[in-house]
Design a protein around this motif. Structure first.
Motif, PDB file in Angstrom:
ATOM      1  N   CYS A 243      -3.224  -7.518  25.760  1.00  0.00           N
ATOM      2  CA  CYS A 243      -3.346  -8.119  24.432  1.00  0.00           C
ATOM      3  C   CYS A 243      -3.909  -9.536  24.505  1.00  0.00           C
ATOM      4  O   CYS A 243      -4.845  -9.885  23.782  1.00  0.00           O
ATOM      5  N   GLN A 244      -3.340 -10.352  25.375  1.00  0.00           N
ATOM      6  CA  GLN A 244      -3.700 -11.768  25.400  1.00  0.00           C
ATOM      7  C   GLN A 244      -5.010 -12.047  26.118  1.00  0.00           C
ATOM      8  O   GLN A 244      -5.760 -12.950  25.717  1.00  0.00           O
TER       9      GLN A 244
ATOM     10  N   LYS B 165      -6.284  -4.367  20.347  1.00  0.00           N
ATOM     11  CA  LYS B 165      -5.407  -4.066  19.226  1.00  0.00           C
ATOM     12  C   LYS B 165      -4.789  -2.678  19.351  1.00  0.00           C
ATOM     13  O   LYS B 165      -3.872  -2.343  18.610  1.00  0.00           O
TER      14      LYS B 165
ATOM     15  N   ALA C 242       4.154  -4.883  22.284  1.00  0.00           N
ATOM     16  CA  ALA C 242       2.851  -4.707  21.652  1.00  0.00           C
ATOM     17  C   ALA C 242       2.919  -5.053  20.164  1.00  0.00           C
ATOM     18  O   ALA C 242       2.028  -5.737  19.629  1.00  0.00           O
TER      19      ALA C 242
ATOM     20  N   SER D 168      -0.391  -5.587  18.250  1.00  0.00           N
ATOM     21  CA  SER D 168      -1.115  -4.443  18.793  1.00  0.00           C
ATOM     22  C   SER D 168      -0.254  -3.195  18.655  1.00  0.00           C
ATOM     23  O   SER D 168       0.890  -3.245  18.190  1.00  0.00           O
TER      24      SER D 168
END
Length: 457
Positions: free
Chosen positions: A278-279, A284, A321, A326
């Protein structure tokens, strides 16, 4: 872990799950919360095939049975319905410039890693790595397009492989043009997906971002995991290359999903993997898949006893998430649809392998290999001819793939689970019906389903 769900109808998929001082009643696609006493009354009426004195509860029982009956009929259509593929999946070639530690294509004899390391990169076919014939693609695309017209659906092109599709760059562009032209000639929309390892040039990443509707990007997690499990064939790390490709996708507004293979080594790090994806990649949507424990894969796989640990860490990762904006998914159990194993013939997918044959199984990366020819369901009749499907074989495969093993009849996942696929093939494994207990995948999928059902209301 003992199952929380109990089947309360003798013939239909209606289940009861305890939740505090209440009960959740579930049938595929629908759930309700009732008191335990009401659940008891319903279960008794189902057993006796009788009506209830309470008119409200009686109406509810009838509606629940109608929904369950519809689910059973939908499942029956998987077995009885015609194979009308609306998606064309193409394995262009088995050539790859990565040496993933768990690759099912490499380790089951489809490709020799030593020969990969020695081979000079190139676009064209050779004896070891044939590339799909474009005439075959055109003929198969016409079959798919005709079905899409009849169903009122868009033409779907999936570029995937036992190898890396982007190594055949000119071929990808031509196949996109061929299938777009066929879709346009039938006045139907065209939609595309491509799976890549992401260790590609900026030019390729930009073209994919502009021309492919959805990109599947494979990343197993932070650099120490990615570079150990998915290095280039000469040992060069891939983490930074992949990270850069993701940034290109984001800068061009491309839609992509990240797929991570979870192994026994990384099972405890699932939340960390989500955080990194995610980072650092900006994903997504993330898909986790437990590594396939296939023949010849150096026995890299999970044991049945590992299921509870996997689920616990998966649920933590799922929560993480959501915190990061996400969504984490897994394909083995999908409560929002009626589905069975991954068989292409159950998913209306016409799947071509590099030799030009159509296969019923996504694990078949080349129809020329021993043991995979039995999965062949079609091929080009002759140069310039039509693409012919083996209807009798397809019908037989569909019946076999939709058999419900005895242990699964009373399971809450009876109509939305891949069971042990792909590690146990429902088509060729005649012993599947007699197994009394499920393996790792069965246990994971049941635990996840029950958790999601209880969290849904």
């Amino acid at each position: 872990m003992k199952s929380k769900a109990t089947k309360i109808h003798p013939n239909l998929p209606i289940f009861r799950l305890p939740k505090g001082d209440q009960c959740v009643l579930y049938t595929p696609g629908h759930l309700s919360v009732v008191l335990p006493s009401q659940a008891d009354e319903l279960e008794q009426s189902f057993a006796l095939n009788g009506s209830l004195l309470d008119p409200y509860l009686n109406k509810f029982a009838n509606e629940l049975q109608e929904r369950a009956q519809l689910s059973a009929e939908t499942w029956g259509q998987l077995s009885q319905g015609a194979f009308e593929p609306e998606c064309l999946t193409i394995y262009l070639s088995n050539r790859c410039n990565l040496q993933c530690s768990y690759c099912y294509a490499a380790q089951n004899g489809k490709r020799d890693l030593i020969s990969i390391q020695k081979r000079v990169p190139g676009e064209g076919s050779n004896e070891a790595f044939p590339v799909i014939n474009e005439e075959v693609v055109g003929a198969a695309a016409n079959v798919v397009a005709a079905n899409c017209v009849n169903k009122g659906k868009p033409f779907t092109l999936v570029l995937h492989g036992g190898g890396e599709p982007t190594l055949h760059w000119a071929t990808i562009q031509r196949l996109a043009s061929i299938t777009k032209r066929i879709a346009r000639s039938r006045n139907i929309k065209w939609w595309s997906y491509l799976a890549t390892h992401g260790a590609i040039s900026d030019d390729k990443a930009q073209w994919l971002a502009r021309n492919i509707n959805l990109i599947g990007l494979s990343c197993d997690g932070p650099p120490d995991i990615q570079n150990t499990q998915r290095p280039k064939h000469d040992g060069v790390p891939t983490s930074e290359l992949l990270k850069h490709t993701a940034k290109v996708f984001l800068s061009f507004g491309a839609k992509f999903v990240v797929r991570a293979t979870i192994t026994p080594i990384t099972v405890y790090r699932q939340s960390e993997i989500v955080t990194y994806i995610c980072q650092e990649l900006g994903a997504k949507e993330i898909r986790f898949e437990p590594v396939y424990f296939t023949e010849g894969s150096h026995k890299v796989g999970f044991k049945p006893a590992d299921a509870e640990v996997f689920v616990s860490h998966f649920l933590d990762a799922e929560k993480r998430a959501r915190e990061l904006g996400s969504e984490l998914k897994m394909s083995g159990v999908r409560l929002d649809e009626i589905h069975g194993p991954y068989c292409n013939i159950l998913r209306d997918v016409l799947h071509l392998t590099p030799d030009g044959s159509a296969t019923a199984c996504f694990l078949s990366t080349d129809g020329r290999e021993p043991g995979t020819a039995s999965m062949t369901i079609g091929q080009l009749e002759s140069p310039g001819g039509n693409f012919r499907l083996h209807e009798e074989r397809i019908t037989a495969f569909r019946h076999q793939a939709t058999r419900i093993p005895a242990r699964c009849h009373d399971c809450v996942n009876v109509y939305h689970c891949v069971r042990e696929c792909p590690e146990v093939c429902p088509v060729v494994d005649q012993e599947e019906d007699s197994r009394k207990e499920g393996g790792f995948r069965c246990r994971v999928q049941k635990q996840l389903a029950e958790h999601w059902i209880l969290q849904a209301n």
